[in-house]
Design a protein around this motif. Structure first.
Motif, PDB file in Angstrom:
ATOM      1  N   GLY A 175     -23.573  46.028  27.962  1.00 39.38           N
ATOM      2  CA  GLY A 175     -23.897  44.995  27.315  1.00 39.38           C
ATOM      3  C   GLY A 175     -24.360  45.036  25.896  1.00 39.38           C
ATOM      4  O   GLY A 175     -25.082  46.036  25.629  1.00 39.38           O
ATOM      5  N   ALA A 176     -24.011  43.977  24.894  1.00 35.14           N
ATOM      6  CA  ALA A 176     -24.493  44.129  23.773  1.00 35.14           C
ATOM      7  C   ALA A 176     -25.906  43.913  23.492  1.00 35.14           C
ATOM      8  O   ALA A 176     -26.435  44.429  22.514  1.00 35.14           O
ATOM      9  CB  ALA A 176     -23.721  43.362  22.549  1.00 35.14           C
ATOM     10  N   ASP A 177     -26.553  43.257  24.350  1.00 34.43           N
ATOM     11  CA  ASP A 177     -27.923  42.830  24.216  1.00 34.43           C
ATOM     12  C   ASP A 177     -28.910  43.940  24.432  1.00 34.43           C
ATOM     13  O   ASP A 177     -30.124  44.142  23.887  1.00 34.43           O
ATOM     14  CB  ASP A 177     -28.154  41.714  25.328  1.00 34.43           C
ATOM     15  CG  ASP A 177     -27.546  40.297  24.644  1.00 34.43           C
ATOM     16  OD1 ASP A 177     -27.235  40.270  23.531  1.00 34.43           O
ATOM     17  OD2 ASP A 177     -27.646  39.672  25.583  1.00 34.43           O
ATOM     18  N   SER A 178     -28.376  44.985  25.238  1.00 32.94           N
ATOM     19  CA  SER A 178     -29.262  46.160  25.712  1.00 32.94           C
ATOM     20  C   SER A 178     -28.803  47.318  25.199  1.00 32.94           C
ATOM     21  O   SER A 178     -29.256  48.521  25.478  1.00 32.94           O
ATOM     22  CB  SER A 178     -29.399  46.419  27.286  1.00 32.94           C
ATOM     23  OG  SER A 178     -28.060  46.414  27.792  1.00 32.94           O
ATOM     24  N   GLU A 179     -27.982  47.309  24.119  1.00 31.37           N
ATOM     25  CA  GLU A 179     -27.491  48.464  23.458  1.00 31.37           C
ATOM     26  C   GLU A 179     -28.540  49.156  22.722  1.00 31.37           C
ATOM     27  O   GLU A 179     -29.435  48.790  22.115  1.00 31.37           O
ATOM     28  CB  GLU A 179     -26.334  47.840  22.487  1.00 31.37           C
ATOM     29  CG  GLU A 179     -25.569  49.174  21.663  1.00 31.37           C
ATOM     30  CD  GLU A 179     -24.661  48.749  20.422  1.00 31.37           C
ATOM     31  OE1 GLU A 179     -24.121  49.397  19.867  1.00 31.37           O
ATOM     32  OE2 GLU A 179     -24.532  47.359  20.421  1.00 31.37           O
ATOM     33  N   ASP A 230     -31.333  50.325  26.214  1.00 29.17           N
ATOM     34  CA  ASP A 230     -32.573  50.206  25.576  1.00 29.17           C
ATOM     35  C   ASP A 230     -33.451  49.559  26.422  1.00 29.17           C
ATOM     36  O   ASP A 230     -33.474  48.353  26.748  1.00 29.17           O
ATOM     37  CB  ASP A 230     -32.439  49.601  24.097  1.00 29.17           C
ATOM     38  CG  ASP A 230     -33.786  49.496  23.491  1.00 29.17           C
ATOM     39  OD1 ASP A 230     -34.902  49.274  23.961  1.00 29.17           O
ATOM     40  OD2 ASP A 230     -33.737  49.434  21.934  1.00 29.17           O
ATOM     41  N   TYR A 231     -34.637  50.262  27.069  1.00 25.67           N
ATOM     42  CA  TYR A 231     -35.545  49.858  27.811  1.00 25.67           C
ATOM     43  C   TYR A 231     -36.122  48.542  27.428  1.00 25.67           C
ATOM     44  O   TYR A 231     -36.323  47.531  28.367  1.00 25.67           O
ATOM     45  CB  TYR A 231     -36.517  50.957  28.307  1.00 25.67           C
ATOM     46  CG  TYR A 231     -37.576  50.504  29.346  1.00 25.67           C
ATOM     47  CD1 TYR A 231     -37.001  50.485  30.629  1.00 25.67           C
ATOM     48  CD2 TYR A 231     -38.841  50.164  28.804  1.00 25.67           C
ATOM     49  CE1 TYR A 231     -38.259  49.838  31.666  1.00 25.67           C
ATOM     50  CE2 TYR A 231     -39.781  49.654  29.589  1.00 25.67           C
ATOM     51  CZ  TYR A 231     -39.538  49.489  30.908  1.00 25.67           C
ATOM     52  OH  TYR A 231     -40.221  49.141  32.017  1.00 25.67           O
ATOM     53  N   THR A 235     -19.939  42.265  25.862  1.00 25.50           N
ATOM     54  CA  THR A 235     -19.976  43.539  25.969  1.00 25.50           C
ATOM     55  C   THR A 235     -20.131  44.273  24.575  1.00 25.50           C
ATOM     56  O   THR A 235     -20.057  43.453  23.771  1.00 25.50           O
ATOM     57  CB  THR A 235     -18.682  44.111  26.847  1.00 25.50           C
ATOM     58  OG1 THR A 235     -17.589  43.220  26.058  1.00 25.50           O
ATOM     59  CG2 THR A 235     -18.682  43.660  28.080  1.00 25.50           C
ATOM     60  N   LEU A 236     -20.342  45.507  24.751  1.00 30.85           N
ATOM     61  CA  LEU A 236     -20.427  46.344  23.650  1.00 30.85           C
ATOM     62  C   LEU A 236     -19.359  46.054  22.354  1.00 30.85           C
ATOM     63  O   LEU A 236     -19.558  46.364  20.972  1.00 30.85           O
ATOM     64  CB  LEU A 236     -20.414  47.730  23.741  1.00 30.85           C
ATOM     65  CG  LEU A 236     -21.973  48.305  24.601  1.00 30.85           C
ATOM     66  CD1 LEU A 236     -21.527  49.776  25.051  1.00 30.85           C
ATOM     67  CD2 LEU A 236     -22.938  48.049  23.736  1.00 30.85           C
ATOM     68  N   ASP A 237     -18.161  45.689  22.801  1.00 33.14           N
ATOM     69  CA  ASP A 237     -17.342  45.288  21.616  1.00 33.14           C
ATOM     70  C   ASP A 237     -17.395  43.971  21.352  1.00 33.14           C
ATOM     71  O   ASP A 237     -16.297  43.276  20.492  1.00 33.14           O
ATOM     72  CB  ASP A 237     -15.954  45.614  22.457  1.00 33.14           C
ATOM     73  CG  ASP A 237     -15.518  44.459  23.525  1.00 33.14           C
ATOM     74  OD1 ASP A 237     -16.634  43.836  24.014  1.00 33.14           O
ATOM     75  OD2 ASP A 237     -14.394  44.852  24.193  1.00 33.14           O
ATOM     76  N   GLU A 238     -18.516  43.426  21.590  1.00 34.54           N
ATOM     77  CA  GLU A 238     -19.042  41.884  21.099  1.00 34.54           C
ATOM     78  C   GLU A 238     -18.015  40.810  21.500  1.00 34.54           C
ATOM     79  O   GLU A 238     -17.805  39.927  20.856  1.00 34.54           O
ATOM     80  CB  GLU A 238     -18.821  42.050  19.322  1.00 34.54           C
ATOM     81  CG  GLU A 238     -19.493  42.901  18.841  1.00 34.54           C
ATOM     82  CD  GLU A 238     -21.262  42.795  18.910  1.00 34.54           C
ATOM     83  OE1 GLU A 238     -21.668  41.482  19.344  1.00 34.54           O
ATOM     84  OE2 GLU A 238     -22.106  43.566  18.996  1.00 34.54           O
ATOM     85  N   ASP A 297     -33.687  51.536  16.323  1.00 35.32           N
ATOM     86  CA  ASP A 297     -34.926  51.270  16.485  1.00 35.32           C
ATOM     87  C   ASP A 297     -35.438  51.565  17.818  1.00 35.32           C
ATOM     88  O   ASP A 297     -36.540  51.302  18.500  1.00 35.32           O
ATOM     89  CB  ASP A 297     -35.142  49.718  16.155  1.00 35.32           C
ATOM     90  CG  ASP A 297     -34.595  48.945  16.755  1.00 35.32           C
ATOM     91  OD1 ASP A 297     -33.491  49.204  17.285  1.00 35.32           O
ATOM     92  OD2 ASP A 297     -34.908  47.543  17.010  1.00 35.32           O
ATOM     93  N   THR A 298     -34.540  52.099  18.936  1.00 37.90           N
ATOM     94  CA  THR A 298     -34.819  52.157  20.139  1.00 37.90           C
ATOM     95  C   THR A 298     -35.658  53.408  20.458  1.00 37.90           C
ATOM     96  O   THR A 298     -35.748  54.406  19.802  1.00 37.90           O
ATOM     97  CB  THR A 298     -33.477  52.684  20.799  1.00 37.90           C
ATOM     98  OG1 THR A 298     -32.537  51.480  21.064  1.00 37.90           O
ATOM     99  CG2 THR A 298     -33.780  52.859  22.400  1.00 37.90           C
TER     100      THR A 298
END
Length: 804
Positions: free
Chosen positions: A328-332, A276-277, A298-301, A336-337
């Protein structure tokens, strides 16, 4: 790798070749196909229905009464328990007479007094695994897009008329981890052309370089990194055709953007990642090695603590992804992307492998990077993904590909002669046939004076030496077409060496004695690794263990055998006897390979069959276990050199344990497991033994000599000796043998008594002594003299008195 037959048809003409026939051809050409799965699983009679009305069942709160148009003259009533069923939906309906997986047939039924004429189905009920169903439909029925035709066959829409080939790939064939890779392989086998996807991405006037820059600080691990930017994206479900292809390939659909990256991963074999930019945190992508102790979620929290050898994607400040492993989870990408930063890169396989192993985190991306991706597909894969995002998510692709390029593409050039090809394969293939094979493989080739010079495509990183080219010729020519020949040259008869023979004798004897062979892990926990060790050493620890339970190399086999006994007893096998001939590993110091030694171990618990013919059983005791080892030592010819002496060992019963000596050297132990250890493992009355194999197998045996059957009778004398409880039978037996002289031929202990009428601290041990002179008949006087020497010796050396 799972390969969809219908999807493969988009790249190669498979007309006239069924999925099973194709699987056979692929297997015969060198890639094993484990099986061909029909996704329909026998499903029949499932069509698209339109829910015209939906209301609560009058007699059941969790049931719904639905009126469904199935394309017939009259809508039908169906009772449905799915929580997500609603008016206006297009759904999969199993009509009356339909067959679902497991040969489940749909019939008319009454549910709480209401008639039901069919079944509204979930994907799981149609044979799709739960883990592959999109989360929105995981707990209910599947809903088709609103424009789906009512009454249409649901199987083709859900791709359930497809067949999937499951490939068992060897590590060198990373090229086959993609649909395009399998397209090239299939085309070569069938002699067909490959149709590649057409890429035509319309870009806006805005440039991607105005939005993002790329910098690589670790070019040795990341020679090429590219980024594209796509604006005004609308996140939603991906189209049904893409979802079904992903599910057929073993990947769960998420949303259109994530599904597109997974689709390209399968199509090109090139992993991609969508950030997500707006959540990325900067206009700069920096690829570097992590700082020691740095973290990323990471994406698996899961929060991952990083080491300085691990490659990360950062926004110039903090890590936002584990490179090549997981984002990473922060830029997933979320619902709303609106702007996508799309990554397509070439990472070094070793770096990704190390990171993946360290975090015990294996992904579809990491498995491909580990084996090697095609660097020439990095850019086309990004362009193809951007095109699909524009088509399926309404995105606007910004002009240009922003990249940091330190990659030098130098395809391998390999030469091989026609003479060597035929000599190695034992064939007479012509130059034209070999050239045709390389042409089918799409390998650029030139021929001069019988020498083929091949430029290996970057997608085939396994082609590096002339033997690789010979293998390609062999498999495309057909292994079945290579003539059968007998080997030439001198031949010698095979046989076992001395150690192999004795190992086989040992295995046969122990199995004949009633023990079952076990094969246990050489890896165990650090605590168990040193338990029951014959030689006290520090355990060898693995640098990157799979788990704590498999972190160290064992020093003894007994702990694993006890675990196996416990496992069997927990499953109502109340008696068990196991043995293992396996390796233990002795620590030789830091940076030195451990010494691997072979041991023989056994563990017995419960009831023991004493007389197989009559089925007599008795509880296992020390003498049962000792008798097994004594029989083995007799079989191996070392019994006369074996000694047994009482011992106290960690983990063993203090009064029922003995060390085993061969030629004066301790080679093992035998005894009962300590009650505390037995209780911990839920065992009762368990005896174990473990001995070093090498001293037994290599022990120098005296030459066998013929001894005539005695012509003269022997004389037996029985004695019962009262001794202190600290004196063992073995000590007495040794004293008797030494004192008996040449006339004493055999000593056998037959009784041990401790109890009533015995002085405190004393015990009685009875022996049978056999006297024999092979040259003449013994006289009473000779036997008496020899016997008196024995009695005097046991009294002097062991304090023994004749009982009674």
């Amino acid at each position: 790798m799972l390969v969809s037959y219908k999807w493969l048809q988009e790249y190669v003409d498979l007309d006239g070749v069924t999925a099973k026939e194709l699987a056979e051809k692929i297997t015969r050409s060198g890639i094993e196909v484990d099986g061909v799965e029909q996704l329909s699983k026998g499903v029949k009679g499932v069509i698209v229905g339109h829910v015209l009305a939906c209301e609560k069942h009058p007699e059941a709160d969790k049931l719904n009464k639905c009126l469904v148009d199935i394309g017939a003259e009259v809508p039908v009533q169906i009772i449905c328990g799915a929580p997500n069923v609603a008016k206006g939906q297009k759904v999969a309906v199993a009509t009356v007479g339909a067959v679902l997986p497991g040969n489940f047939k749909i019939k008319k039924a009454k549910l709480r007094g209401e008639e039901s004429n069919g079944m509204i189905c979930s994907l799981q009920e149609l044979g799709i695994e739960s883990k592959l169903v999109a989360k929105e439909f995981a707990d209910g029925i599947y809903v088709f897009p609103t424009d789906t035709e009512v009454g249409a066959d649901a199987l083709p829409l859900l791709n359930l008329d497809d067949e999937v080939l499951e490939l068992d790939l060897t590590p060198n064939r990373a090229d086959a981890l993609s649909m395009l890779g399998m397209a090239y392989e299939t085309a070569a086998i069938l002699g067909k052309d490959v149709k590649l996807p057409e890429i035509d991405t319309a870009a806006t006037a805005e440039k991607a370089s105005d939005y993002i820059s790329v910098k690589v600080d670790a070019p040795e691990d990341n020679p090429l990194y590219t980024a594209k930017v796509i604006k005004n994206v609308k996140i939603g479900p991906s189209p049904l055709w893409m979802q079904t292809r992903l599910m057929a390939s073993g990947i769960r659909p998420h949303n259109n953007v994530v599904d597109i990256t997974n689709y390209i991963l399968l199509e090109y074999g090139q992993p991609l990642h969508a950030f997500d930019y707006d959540r990325f945190g900067s206009k700069e992508v920096v690829i570097r090695h992590a700082h020691e102790g740095e973290t990323v979620i990471t994406l698996d929290e899961t929060e991952r603590k990083l080491t300085k050898k691990q490659l990360v994607i950062t926004n110039g400040t903090i890590p936002v992804a584990l490179a090549g492993v997981m984002g990473g989870a922060d830029s997933e990408v979320g619902s709303d992307t609106t702007t996508i930063l799309l990554e397509s890169a070439y990472f070094a396989g070793q770096s990704i492998r190390d990171t993946s192993r360290y975090h015990a985190l294996r992904s579809e991306a990491s498995s491909r990077y580990e084996k090697g991706v095609d660097p020439a597909r990095v850019r086309p894969a990004a362009e193809r993904a951007a095109q699909l995002i524009a088509e399926l998510a309404g995105g606007e692709v910004l002009e240009g590909l922003v990249e940091a390029n330190h990659l030098t593409l130098e395809p391998a050039v390999v030469s091989v002669s026609l003479e060597k090809i035929n000599r190695v394969l034992g064939t007479e293939i012509s130059e034209k046939e070999v050239g045709e094979i390389f042409h089918r493989l799409k390998f650029p080739v030139t021929v001069k004076d019988g020498i083929f010079t091949v430029t290996a495509p970057t997608r085939r990183g396994d082609i590096t030496i002339e033997e690789d080219l010979i293998e390609e010729v062999a498999r495309l020519f057909g292994y079945d077409n290579i003539p059968k020949t007998l080997p030439k040259g001198a031949a010698t008869a095979g046989g076992l060496n001395t150690i192999q023979e004795k190992r086989r004798v040992t295995r046969g004897f122990l199995e004949g004695a009633g023990l079952y062979q076990a094969i246990t892990y050489s890896l165990t926990s650090e605590e168990k690794a040193t338990s029951f060790a014959i030689e006290a050493r520090e355990a060898v620890k693995l640098a990157m263990p799979m788990s704590e339970e498999r972190s160290s190399l064992r020093l003894s086999i007994v702990p694993q055998l006890l675990e196996s006994l416990s496992y069997n007893l927990a499953r109502q096998h109340n008696s068990a006897a196991l043995y293992e001939i396996g390796s233990v590993f002795l620590n030789e110091g830091k940076n030195v390979q451990p010494e691997e030694r072979e041991h023989i171990a056994g563990a017995i618990t419960g009831q023991w069959v004493e007389n197989e013919w009559q089925g007599e059983k008795k509880t296992v005791d020390f003498f049962v276990a000792k008798g097994i080892l004594e029989g083995l030592f007799i079989k191996l010819g070392v019994a006369d050199s074996i000694e047994w002496q009482a011992a106290q060992l960690d983990g063993m019963h203090p009064g029922r344990t003995a060390e085993i000596l061969l030629g004066g050297e301790v080679i093992g132990f035998i005894g009962q497991v300590h009650p505390n250890v037995q209780k911990e493992l839920d065992l009762k009355n368990t005896y174990v033994f473990e001995v070093k194999a090498s001293p037994i197998f290599t022990f120098e045996l005296p030459e066998l000599q013929y001894v005539a059957i005695p012509r003269f009778p022997s004389i037996s004398r029985d004695i019962a000796l009262v001794v202190d409880k600290s004196i063992t039978g073995g000590i007495l037996e040794k004293v008797i043998h030494e004192a008996g002289g040449k006339l004493l031929k055999d000593v056998h202990m037959f009784d041990l008594y401790e109890g009533e009428h015995m002085e405190s601290g004393k015990k009685s041990i009875a022996f049978s002594l056999t006297y024999l002179d092979p040259e003449k008949t013994l006289t009473d006087e000779e036997v008496v003299r020899a016997h008196e020497k024995v009695l005097a010796a046991v009294k002097e050396k062991a304090g023994a008195e004749l009982r009674g």
